[in-house]
Design an enzyme around this catalytic site. Structure first.
Site, short mmCIF file in Angstrom:
data_model
loop_
_atom_site.label_atom_id
_atom_site.label_comp_id
_atom_site.label_asym_id
_atom_site.label_seq_id
_atom_site.Cartn_x
_atom_site.Cartn_y
_atom_site.Cartn_z
N GLY A 1 52.64 71.37 51.67
CA GLY A 1 53.29 70.15 52.14
C GLY A 1 52.49 69.30 53.10
N SER A 2 51.17 69.44 53.09
CA SER A 2 50.40 68.62 54.04
C SER A 2 50.47 67.13 53.69
CB SER A 2 48.94 69.09 54.14
OG SER A 2 48.20 68.71 53.01
N ASN A 3 50.55 66.81 52.40
CA ASN A 3 50.70 65.40 52.05
C ASN A 3 52.07 64.87 52.48
OD1 ASN A 3 48.38 64.02 50.57
ND2 ASN A 3 48.42 66.07 49.65
N MET B 1 54.13 71.02 41.65
CA MET B 1 53.35 71.64 40.59
C MET B 1 54.15 71.92 39.34
SD MET B 1 50.50 71.37 41.77
CE MET B 1 49.17 71.71 42.92
N ARG B 2 54.93 70.92 38.93
CA ARG B 2 55.64 71.03 37.65
C ARG B 2 55.53 69.70 36.92
NH1 ARG B 2 59.61 74.84 36.27
NH2 ARG B 2 60.96 73.36 35.23
N LEU B 3 55.44 69.80 35.60
CA LEU B 3 55.45 68.58 34.79
C LEU B 3 56.85 68.00 34.80
CD1 LEU B 3 53.47 69.71 31.63
CD2 LEU B 3 52.80 67.95 33.30
N ASN C 1 52.18 60.01 42.20
CA ASN C 1 51.61 61.35 42.33
C ASN C 1 50.26 61.22 43.02
OD1 ASN C 1 51.26 64.20 41.89
ND2 ASN C 1 49.87 63.71 40.20
N HIS D 1 46.53 63.20 43.23
CA HIS D 1 45.73 64.21 42.53
C HIS D 1 44.36 64.29 43.19
CE1 HIS D 1 44.64 66.80 39.23
NE2 HIS D 1 43.48 66.16 39.16
#
Ligand code: GAR
Length: 203
Positions: free
Chosen positions: A15-17, A93-95, A110, A112
């Site tokens: 959760g750093s973002n 981390m899920r589509l 998102n 990346h």
């Protein structure tokens, strides 16, 4: 008075973002915005605990063997209940299923940890380091139905140093991620952009 933008954060881990975004919101670096809800598909995600510690609404919505569409429907319902108007994936981390994406058209961002379209998917920083790239970075993009593919809002680049290993490179990319996400959210919330094909540009 300008209307408040309501952010919904989805995360799966550290959760750093999320924390960088929350700090930016609290410091007024993202004007007219509040975090309405933080949702994790993992009940034990440290990011979710960080959200609770900040007195934000923090929900664990685990898949529990449900099909992706069903799990996503529960998340969409929670986002709607909290009247979210911009969804920010922050290490989620899920589509996402097509119906989730269609529920928030051009309203899901998102981040990346590579300069897309290079190194989509998992462990992008390690993939990039092992590939021997000389310039690394991160990308904030709108989410569409293909993995790590939607319209790019912004990228930040850094050189790979001779002394880097995959860990030090990842850490320096992460610093850039924290700057990039705030900037990208600000640009999107400003509404002062047009999207032409794949090109996102200032209006
Ligand atoms: C970040 O590096 C983010 O870019 C990456 O996961 C990490 C989450 O860290 N996301 C992806 O790889 C998505 N494909 P955080 O939980 O500390 O924000």
């Amino acid at each position: 008075m300008s209307t408040m933008h309501r952010l919904g954060i989805l995360l799966s881990g550290r959760g750093s973002n999320f924390i960088a975004i929350a700090d930016s919101v609290a410091a007024g670096r993202i004007p007219n915005a509040e975090i309405s809800v933080v949702i994790s598909n993992k009940a034990d995600a440290p990011g979710l605990a960080a959200a609770s510690a900040r007195n934000l609404t923090a929900l664990a919505i685990e898949a529990n063997g449900r099909k992706r569409a069903e799990h996503d429907a529960a998340i969409v319902a929670a986002l709607r209940e909290h009247r979210v108007d911009l969804v920010c994936l922050a290490g989620y981390m899920r589509l996402l299923s097509p119906s989730f994406i269609q529920a928030f058209p051009q309203r899901i961002l998102n981040i990346h940890p590579s300069l897309l379209p290079a190194f989509p998917g998992l462990d992008a920083q390690h993939q990039a380091f092992e590939y021997g790239i000389k310039i690394a970075g991160c990308t904030v993009h709108f989410v569409d139905e293909q993995l790590d593919h939607g319209v790019i809002v912004l990228q930040r680049a850094i050189p790979v140093e001779e002394s880097d290993d995959a860990q030090t490179l990842s850490a320096r990319i992460l610093e850039q991620e924290h700057i990039a996400y705030t900037e990208a959210i600000k640009r999107v919330l400003s509404g002062e952009y047009v999207i032409e094909g794949r090109r996102f540009r200032k209006r």
